[in-house]
Design an enzyme around this catalytic site. Sequence first.
Site, PDB file in Angstrom:
ATOM      1  N   GLY A 121       4.843   2.759  -5.256  1.00  0.00           N
ATOM      2  CA  GLY A 121       5.342   3.630  -4.207  1.00  0.00           C
ATOM      3  C   GLY A 121       5.361   5.088  -4.589  1.00  0.00           C
ATOM      4  N   GLU A 124       2.002   6.222  -3.834  1.00  0.00           N
ATOM      5  CA  GLU A 124       1.844   6.242  -2.380  1.00  0.00           C
ATOM      6  C   GLU A 124       2.479   7.487  -1.763  1.00  0.00           C
ATOM      7  OE1 GLU A 124       1.585   1.728  -0.821  1.00  0.00           O
ATOM      8  OE2 GLU A 124       3.334   2.145  -2.068  1.00  0.00           O
TER       9      GLU A 124
END
Length: 270
Positions: A121, A124
């Site tokens: 994440g 991301e």
Amino acid sequence: MTVTSEQRFGEFVVVRSHEGLEHVAELVLDRPRAMNAVSTDMARSIGAACAALAADPEVRVTVLTSSHERAFCVGADLKERNSFTDAELVRQRPTARAAYTGVLELPMPTVAAVHGFALGGGFELALSCDLIVADRTALVGLPEVSVGVIPGGGGTQLLPRRIGAARAAELIFTARRVEAAEARELGLVDELVAEGEDRTEALALAGRIAANSPVGLRAAKRALRLGHGLDLRAGLEVEDSAWRSVAFSGDRAEGVAAFNEKRKPNWPGE
């Protein structure tokens, strides 16, 4: 660099502005004890900070940075996730998604400043930005399949748009981590700078971008995002729509006048 204003969103996110960097906001991930692992509270704060930035017409560029010396962000808080029941995980999902889409949908250009670990994440969040500046300590990757899930913050969609479907598949399927030099070669990051210089260079890049028309910047970003993946004819229609939104703006009139008068534009931002 002197901080001129600071607003905290919850415990783990700060938005700052700096002297000499007009119209640039710095969105700081500030959970250093956990290497910026994204907990539910932190995700909620990222979403709130992005909502505030999106609504601020004075912000022309946002730079996403980290307060941790050795990490940008290590991804989801797996210690917290380990405590969740299935029902709690389902309830938490919209909050997590809102953090990533909050960054992705910021209407102004965005730059990520990456050093150290940017995994899962964390990577991301960087991929959700328009540009990524990384220093030579950066280690990036999407290792989610190694813990039994998949990239869920946009990685399966954003990574192939950056580097192509086959390369994205290899990185996601193998869960491998990529060091800075290879990351630059593959296009995982856009600019590679000396160790410790990622934030400085990202803010400097943001300053150069922010000198341009705020109306033009937002329209150009909209055209780039909405047109990506469309066939050429459809993409040109997206571009034409964005052009029409700026062609009769105050910024366009000021830009043309400033060019002809050989002076710096004073953008009205409308």
